[in-house]
Design an enzyme around this catalytic site. Structure first.
Site, short mmCIF file in Angstrom:
data_model
loop_
_atom_site.label_atom_id
_atom_site.label_comp_id
_atom_site.label_asym_id
_atom_site.label_seq_id
_atom_site.Cartn_x
_atom_site.Cartn_y
_atom_site.Cartn_z
NE ARG A 93 7.96 49.56 23.14
CZ ARG A 93 9.10 49.23 22.52
NH1 ARG A 93 9.11 48.41 21.50
NH2 ARG A 93 10.25 49.73 22.95
CB ILE A 131 11.45 36.56 21.37
CG1 ILE A 131 12.24 35.53 22.20
CG2 ILE A 131 9.97 36.57 21.76
CD1 ILE A 131 11.81 34.09 22.09
CE1 TYR A 176 20.04 42.93 23.91
CE2 TYR A 176 20.85 40.82 23.11
CZ TYR A 176 19.83 41.59 23.62
OH TYR A 176 18.60 41.01 23.85
CB ALA A 228 29.51 43.08 27.15
CB ALA A 229 24.53 44.26 28.51
CE LYS A 230 19.73 41.39 27.29
NZ LYS A 230 18.67 41.83 28.20
CB VAL A 272 15.55 50.28 34.86
CG1 VAL A 272 14.10 49.87 34.99
CG2 VAL A 272 16.14 49.90 33.50
N GLY A 320 10.29 47.26 31.80
CA GLY A 320 10.04 47.13 30.36
C GLY A 320 8.81 46.28 30.10
CG ASN A 360 11.38 42.33 29.82
OD1 ASN A 360 11.64 41.39 29.06
ND2 ASN A 360 10.79 43.44 29.38
#
Ligand code: NDP
Length: 245
Positions: free
Chosen positions: A17, A190, A157, A159-161, A66, A14, A92
């Site tokens: 961008r 960010i 999100y 859960a993934a992180k 990915v 990633g 990323n």
């Protein structure tokens, strides 16, 4: 780039961008040959490579998903053949598909988890095998404050992180004695395309520093963790969030 080159090599998933672009530029600025992965936006990837070249650096773009095992394997086979060593891998690539949990379609649950966690598996395992042979290397994965404290509307999100943090800490302890370090950077809010629909003015109120972060502020921490200056740091989660937690 040939295998004889003295440059260090970094892969940034990633990297076309947002935060990934800032990381690619920062690593290139400090001498890495940067392999910029992305999934769909060809123009953004080409622009990032142009920016790297404009600042005197070098790299290439590589389009693959990915989360797709076959695509990732093909890409990594090619990278492994062409480069004698991989010095840094930055996981990323990430997506969000926000919704209240009770309204969340299964496809959105799966896509967010797959991009982050399948992506980590598909990228990190082959690269670690190469790093083990080199007896050195650094893996940095980009999690989120949401993976540490949760966030309304972001169960998938978060859960993934959170999973990314658990996986990274586990892998770090498995290979700590082999000279390879595995760490996580957990940004707060960010300024990138990802937050273009977020109620930024409201959220600023819960950020002690009272402002949104810049991609470059994350990139500098990633560059530090990739470098030998971080030689005794592994299995850690470094927050870059203006003091949120
Ligand atoms: P952006 O949406 O701005 O950029 C995402 C990048 O990931 C793009 O380069 C995109 O490529 C790429 N990408 C997405 N899915 C895939 C995939 N399956 N395979 C390969 N590349 C993919 O996101 P940010 O820069 O904001 O976020 C970067 C990381 O930081 C993410 O992991 C995100 O979760 C995390 N983060 C971001 C925060 C923020 O406030 N912005 C806060 C905390 C964490 P393409 O354009 O070609 O699709």
């Amino acid at each position: 780039m040939s295998e004889e080159s003295n440059s260090r090599v970094a892969i940034v998933t990633g990297g076309s961008r947002g935060i990934g672009r800032a990381i690619a530029l920062e690593l290139a600025r400090t001498g890495y040959y940067v392999i910029i992965n992305y999934r769909s936006n060809d123009q953004a990837a080409a622009d990032t490579l142009d920016q790297i070249k404009a600042q005197g650096g070098s790299g290439e773009i590589m389009k693959f998903d990915v989360a797709d095992s076959a695509e990732a394997e093909r890409a990594l086979d090619d990278i492994m053949k062409r480069f004698a060593a991989i010095d840094a891998l930055v996981n990323n690539a990430g997506i969000a598909a926000d919704n209240l949990f009770l309204m969340m379609p299964e496809a959105d649950w799966d896509a967010v988890i797959a991009t982050t966690l399948k992506g980590f598996y598909n990228m990190t395992k082959p690269v670690l095998k190469k790093m083990l042979r080199q007896k050195k290397g650094s893996v940095v994965s980009i999690a989120s404050v949401a993976g540490m404290i949760g966030n309304k509307g972001q169960a998938n999100y978060s859960a993934a992180k959170a999973g990314l943090i658990g996986a990274s800490r586990s892998v770090a302890s498995e290979i700590a004695k082999k000279g390879i370090r595995v760490n996580v950077v957990a940004p707060g809010l960010i300024e990138t395309d990802m937050i273009k629909d977020a109620p930024v003015e409201l959220i600023k109120n819960i950020i002690p520093m009272g402002r949104i972060g810049k991609p470059e502020e994350v990139a500098k921490v990633v560059r530090f963790l990739c470098s030998d200056d971080a030689s005794y740091i592994t299995g850690q989660v470094i927050s870059v969030n203006g003091g949120m937690i």
